[in-house]
Design an enzyme around this catalytic site. Structure first.
Site, PDB file in Angstrom:
ATOM      1  N   GLY A  16       0.812  -1.224   0.000  1.00 62.43           N
ATOM      2  CA  GLY A  16       0.000   0.000   0.000  1.00 62.43           C
ATOM      3  C   GLY A  16       0.841   1.267   0.000  1.00 62.43           C
ATOM      4  CB  THR A 115      -1.584 -19.047   5.531  1.00 62.39           C
ATOM      5  OG1 THR A 115      -0.828 -18.798   4.345  1.00 62.39           O
ATOM      6  CG2 THR A 115      -2.151 -20.449   5.464  1.00 62.39           C
ATOM      7  CB  SER A 152      -5.007  -7.867  -0.989  1.00 60.68           C
ATOM      8  OG  SER A 152      -5.019  -6.763  -0.135  1.00 60.68           O
ATOM      9  CD  GLU A 182       2.438  -3.740  -7.213  1.00 61.50           C
ATOM     10  OE1 GLU A 182       1.636  -2.842  -7.488  1.00 61.50           O
ATOM     11  OE2 GLU A 182       3.439  -3.984  -7.928  1.00 61.50           O
ATOM     12  CG  LEU A 184       5.665  -4.421  -4.804  1.00 63.42           C
ATOM     13  CD1 LEU A 184       6.495  -4.875  -3.628  1.00 63.42           C
ATOM     14  CD2 LEU A 184       5.172  -3.012  -4.540  1.00 63.42           C
ATOM     15  CB  CYS A 297       4.523 -13.311  -1.595  1.00 64.97           C
ATOM     16  SG  CYS A 297       4.073 -11.614  -1.215  1.00 64.97           S
TER      17      CYS A 297
HETATM   18  P1  NAD Z   1       1.281  -5.659   5.375  1.00 64.70           P
HETATM   19  O1  NAD Z   1       0.903  -6.573   6.470  1.00 64.70           O
HETATM   20  O2  NAD Z   1       2.644  -5.070   5.333  1.00 64.70           O
HETATM   21  O3  NAD Z   1       0.255  -4.420   5.354  1.00 64.70           O
HETATM   22  C1  NAD Z   1      -1.126  -4.564   5.428  1.00 64.70           C
HETATM   23  C2  NAD Z   1      -1.672  -3.417   6.259  1.00 64.70           C
HETATM   24  O4  NAD Z   1      -3.088  -3.427   6.189  1.00 64.70           O
HETATM   25  C3  NAD Z   1      -1.340  -3.491   7.750  1.00 64.70           C
HETATM   26  O5  NAD Z   1      -0.605  -2.335   8.139  1.00 64.70           O
HETATM   27  C4  NAD Z   1      -2.711  -3.563   8.456  1.00 64.70           C
HETATM   28  O6  NAD Z   1      -2.728  -2.854   9.681  1.00 64.70           O
HETATM   29  C5  NAD Z   1      -3.593  -2.910   7.433  1.00 64.70           C
HETATM   30  N1  NAD Z   1      -5.018  -3.271   7.552  1.00 64.70           N
HETATM   31  C6  NAD Z   1      -5.559  -4.501   7.635  1.00 64.70           C
HETATM   32  N2  NAD Z   1      -6.894  -4.412   7.681  1.00 64.70           N
HETATM   33  C7  NAD Z   1      -7.219  -3.089   7.636  1.00 64.70           C
HETATM   34  C8  NAD Z   1      -8.437  -2.356   7.634  1.00 64.70           C
HETATM   35  N3  NAD Z   1      -9.628  -2.978   7.643  1.00 64.70           N
HETATM   36  N4  NAD Z   1      -8.376  -1.014   7.590  1.00 64.70           N
HETATM   37  C9  NAD Z   1      -7.199  -0.373   7.557  1.00 64.70           C
HETATM   38  N5  NAD Z   1      -6.004  -1.019   7.535  1.00 64.70           N
HETATM   39  C10 NAD Z   1      -6.013  -2.351   7.571  1.00 64.70           C
HETATM   40  O7  NAD Z   1       0.984  -6.439   4.021  1.00 64.70           O
HETATM   41  P2  NAD Z   1       1.721  -6.260   2.605  1.00 64.70           P
HETATM   42  O8  NAD Z   1       3.015  -6.994   2.602  1.00 64.70           O
HETATM   43  O9  NAD Z   1       1.665  -4.842   2.200  1.00 64.70           O
HETATM   44  O10 NAD Z   1       0.751  -7.117   1.669  1.00 64.70           O
HETATM   45  C11 NAD Z   1      -0.548  -6.648   1.364  1.00 64.70           C
HETATM   46  C12 NAD Z   1      -1.119  -7.528   0.271  1.00 64.70           C
HETATM   47  O11 NAD Z   1      -0.325  -7.412  -0.911  1.00 64.70           O
HETATM   48  C13 NAD Z   1      -1.167  -9.014   0.609  1.00 64.70           C
HETATM   49  O12 NAD Z   1      -2.301  -9.568   0.016  1.00 64.70           O
HETATM   50  C14 NAD Z   1       0.079  -9.552  -0.071  1.00 64.70           C
HETATM   51  O13 NAD Z   1      -0.062 -10.914  -0.423  1.00 64.70           O
HETATM   52  C15 NAD Z   1       0.133  -8.707  -1.324  1.00 64.70           C
HETATM   53  N6  NAD Z   1       1.479  -8.551  -1.895  1.00 64.70           N
HETATM   54  C16 NAD Z   1       2.550  -8.344  -1.065  1.00 64.70           C
HETATM   55  C17 NAD Z   1       3.809  -8.158  -1.630  1.00 64.70           C
HETATM   56  C18 NAD Z   1       5.019  -7.940  -0.755  1.00 64.70           C
HETATM   57  O14 NAD Z   1       6.116  -7.959  -1.279  1.00 64.70           O
HETATM   58  N7  NAD Z   1       4.871  -7.723   0.542  1.00 64.70           N
HETATM   59  C19 NAD Z   1       3.968  -8.157  -3.013  1.00 64.70           C
HETATM   60  C20 NAD Z   1       2.846  -8.336  -3.814  1.00 64.70           C
HETATM   61  C21 NAD Z   1       1.599  -8.526  -3.243  1.00 64.70           C
HETATM   62  C1  UDX Z   2       7.941 -12.183  -4.588  1.00 63.86           C
HETATM   63  C2  UDX Z   2       7.747 -12.044  -6.101  1.00 63.86           C
HETATM   64  O1  UDX Z   2       9.025 -12.053  -6.759  1.00 63.86           O
HETATM   65  C3  UDX Z   2       7.006 -10.759  -6.419  1.00 63.86           C
HETATM   66  O2  UDX Z   2       6.752 -10.684  -7.823  1.00 63.86           O
HETATM   67  C4  UDX Z   2       5.703 -10.762  -5.661  1.00 63.86           C
HETATM   68  O3  UDX Z   2       4.990  -9.572  -5.929  1.00 63.86           O
HETATM   69  C5  UDX Z   2       5.941 -10.907  -4.167  1.00 63.86           C
HETATM   70  O4  UDX Z   2       6.701 -12.114  -3.919  1.00 63.86           O
HETATM   71  P1  UDX Z   2       9.625 -11.162  -2.797  1.00 63.86           P
HETATM   72  O5  UDX Z   2       9.030 -12.170  -1.870  1.00 63.86           O
HETATM   73  O6  UDX Z   2       9.745  -9.756  -2.360  1.00 63.86           O
HETATM   74  O7  UDX Z   2       8.783 -11.118  -4.159  1.00 63.86           O
HETATM   75  O8  UDX Z   2      11.086 -11.638  -3.172  1.00 63.86           O
HETATM   76  P2  UDX Z   2      11.780 -12.515  -4.312  1.00 63.86           P
HETATM   77  O9  UDX Z   2      12.870 -11.734  -4.881  1.00 63.86           O
HETATM   78  O10 UDX Z   2      10.806 -13.102  -5.255  1.00 63.86           O
HETATM   79  O11 UDX Z   2      12.434 -13.690  -3.447  1.00 63.86           O
HETATM   80  C6  UDX Z   2      11.641 -14.596  -2.700  1.00 63.86           C
HETATM   81  C7  UDX Z   2      12.512 -15.642  -2.070  1.00 63.86           C
HETATM   82  O12 UDX Z   2      13.092 -16.498  -3.047  1.00 63.86           O
HETATM   83  C8  UDX Z   2      13.694 -15.066  -1.268  1.00 63.86           C
HETATM   84  O13 UDX Z   2      13.828 -15.791  -0.072  1.00 63.86           O
HETATM   85  C9  UDX Z   2      14.885 -15.291  -2.169  1.00 63.86           C
HETATM   86  O14 UDX Z   2      16.093 -15.414  -1.471  1.00 63.86           O
HETATM   87  C10 UDX Z   2      14.494 -16.606  -2.833  1.00 63.86           C
HETATM   88  N1  UDX Z   2      15.151 -16.801  -4.136  1.00 63.86           N
HETATM   89  C11 UDX Z   2      14.920 -15.943  -5.159  1.00 63.86           C
HETATM   90  C12 UDX Z   2      15.974 -17.904  -4.312  1.00 63.86           C
HETATM   91  O15 UDX Z   2      16.180 -18.714  -3.396  1.00 63.86           O
HETATM   92  N2  UDX Z   2      16.555 -18.093  -5.551  1.00 63.86           N
HETATM   93  C13 UDX Z   2      16.344 -17.260  -6.597  1.00 63.86           C
HETATM   94  O16 UDX Z   2      16.891 -17.506  -7.675  1.00 63.86           O
HETATM   95  C14 UDX Z   2      15.502 -16.143  -6.393  1.00 63.86           C
END
Ligand code: NAD
Ligand code: UDX
Length: 517
Positions: A16, A115, A152, A182, A184, A297
């Protein structure tokens, strides 16, 4: 398309915060308000010390949150975004969720979807509580026609669940629902957001769905070429996120399975990854063998996919993806087993140093680190101590993660077996083994990650092993013992502690149990 003046982003987390900041940066005339129930997180976003570490994030937030005049006054280097001195702040952070939803034209739902830990589907099904909570707030307070965007990661058909919640609270009112997953990665979030490979926008095949999708596409088109914005069906969009993560994780498990064969045959997994990656149909990315994947993730998204397949009566599909997780666990078990075997099958009275806790380099995210499983297995052997150093993960975050081990190993007791220290040399001093569990560059090149972290020269003594090398080298562990004479440090700024550390780590006569793994 629908005009968008105000966006409410619900959830100020890893997705976010950065996503809202980049949208705000490129759309200076749109007001973007990020809301969260967590007051401390919001306070941090408003402060100079952002709650997450991402290269480039501070610059983006400063410009959008503080405006051009303030950034100029502070003396920040000018960018094309601050050329317009009249640029006003358009990125805000707040805990006033309801008031923000009330005036929003679009709500980005970026809440956590972990989960489930209890009840039906525990350990695999997605816990939708946060998403449902956010949707209920929107249903009760949003303006009619507000566009709802799932950012999400959610199970396929969540869009229908959202529509059902809206219909239950506001029957007959149209709220278009879009899926905009997303992609990223942590550590490169800003780069990924600024130059995305693709922006997937899933919508229903209705007039309001297409109009809403066009409005979201226009926001992205402010900086993303139109050719990279992919409009698809909403269910495909939801499922493509789970599929993308599952396939990336599958590559890691595949190469890790080969690394196990390498260790028994003297083949080199690095050489294999390089040669198969040269085939353009395979490509070089995500073929780095190591401890297995961590992060918030991959595990949860594969668990969600297997649960979905099972719920749809497809046990063979579920079993196929489950194997990716099984291989990931096998890799950690094998690694920890190597460590224990190398230390003569006993950790009693021994100190183990762990360099790196983050699930991968360049992030301070301590969640779902492979290190946790390694530590759990080592603790079972009753070591005298395990001392952890990570350049970015805070002690509090690491301790919070380790708290799941509390009941069995009393890790938080003052004289407990686990310690987190702010100094890599203190972590390694007098240790019987040094495990490098995150491939931080500083463990290879000695350069500090942040201004406060010390340069590390430990790498000088073990040939710059990374977790990849580690697994490959484990069968030949004698060759990576640190008994080899230290080479002169390459970095001129050697910590005064380094020579002392090197002597302490170089026992005379060489002790077979002391090694860097
Ligand atoms: P996060 O836990 O860092 O952030 C989520 C936030 O939402 C928390 O701060 C929580 O307090 C807030 N929240 C929850 N319910 C709420 C509500 N009803 N009103 C207001 N705030 C509320 O999670 P994140 O890592 O940002 O991931 C968010 C989503 O994006 C997940 O579904 C995740 O799978 C997905 N996602 C994460 C990544 C990543 O790299 N972290 C990448 C791609 C997608
Ligand atoms: C992942 C996805 O890459 C991203 O597209 C999605 O939005 C969120 O989940 P992230 O979890 O931030 O991103 O990291 P990533 O770089 O994918 O690595 C995930 C795990 O795999 C790490 O523990 C990394 O060390 C491991 N990894 C990655 C390996 O063990 N080998 C590799 O070649 C690449």
């Amino acid at each position: 398309s629908v005009p968008i003046r105000t966006i409410c982003c619900i959830g100020a987390g890893y997705v976010g915060g950065p996503t809202a900041a980049v949208i705000a940066l490129h759309n200076p005339h749109i007001r973007v308000v990020v809301v969260d129930r967590d007051q401390r997180r919001i306070d941090a976003w408003k402060s100079r010390h952002l709650p997450i570490h991402e290269p480039g994030l501070e610059d983006v937030v400063r410009i959008a949150r503080d405006g051009a005049a303030e950034t100029r006054r502070r003396g920040d280097s000018p960018t094309r975004h601050t050329m317009d001195a009249a640029r006003q702040p358009n990125l805000f952070f707040s805990t006033a969720c309801i008031e923000t939803i009330e005036v929003a034209d679009m709500c980005l739902i970026s809440v956590n979807t972990p989960t489930k830990t209890r009840g039906v589907g525990a350990g695999r099904a997605t816990d939708m509580a946060a998403l449902e909570g956010a949707c209920r707030d929107i249903a009760m307070h949003a303006k009619a026609g507000c566009i709802l965007v799932e950012k999400s990661t959610v199970p396929c058909k969540t869009g229908q669940l959202i529509k059902d919640i809206m219909e239950a609270h506001r029957p007959g009112v149209v709220f278009p629902v879009l899926s905009n997953p997303e992609f990223l990665s942590e550590g490169t979030a800003i780069r990924d957001l600024m130059q995305p490979d693709r922006v997937v926008i899933g919508c229903e095949s209705t007039i309001s769905g297409h109009r809403a999708a066009a409005a979201l596409a226009n926001l992205y088109a402010a900086w993303v070429p139109r050719s990279r914005i992919a409009p698809i069906g909403i269910w495909s969009s939801e499922l493509c996120k789970l599929a993308a993560n599952a396939m990336l994780a599958q590559r890691i498990s595949s190469i890790n399975s080969i690394s196990a064969i390498c260790e028994r045959t003297d083949a080199d997994v690095g050489e294999i990854a390089k040669s198969i990656g040269l085939d353009p149909r395979i490509g070089p990315q995500f073929l780095k063998a190591g401890l297995g994947f961590g992060g918030s993730c991959f595990r949860k998204d594969i668990a969600s996919l297997t649960y979905l397949a099972e719920s749809l009566g497809l046990p063979e599909v579920a079993a196929y993806w489950q194997q990716v997780l099984t291989m990931n666990d096998f890799q950690r078990d094998r690694f920890a087993g190597h460590v224990i075997a190398t230390l003569n099958n006993s950790l009693r009275g021994k100190k183990v140093a762990i360099l790196g806790y983050a699930f991968k380099k360049n992030t301070g995210d301590a969640r779902e680190s492979p290190a946790l499983d390694v530590i759990r297995i080592l603790l079972e052997e009753g070591p005298k101590s395990i001392t952890i150093y990570d350049p970015l993960c805070s002690e509090a975050d690491i301790k919070r993660e380790l708290s799941v081990l509390e009941r069995d190993y009393a890790v938080s007791m003052p004289d407990g077996p686990v310690e987190v220290v702010p100094d890599p040399y203190a972590a390694c001093g007098n240790s019987n083994a040094v495990l490098i569990l995150t491939d931080w560059d500083m463990f290879k090149n000695g350069k500090p990650v942040t201004q406060s972290s010390k340069p590390v020269t430990i790498a000088e003594t073990y040939d710059g092993a990374t977790p990849t090398d580690v697994l490959h080298l484990t069968p030949r562990i004698e060759r990576v013992t640190i008994n080899k004479p230290p080479t002169p440090p390459r970095t001129p700024k050697l910590s005064p502690l380094a020579p002392e550390l090197n002597t302490r780590l170089l026992p005379e006569p060489p002790c077979p149990a002391d090694c860097v793994v």
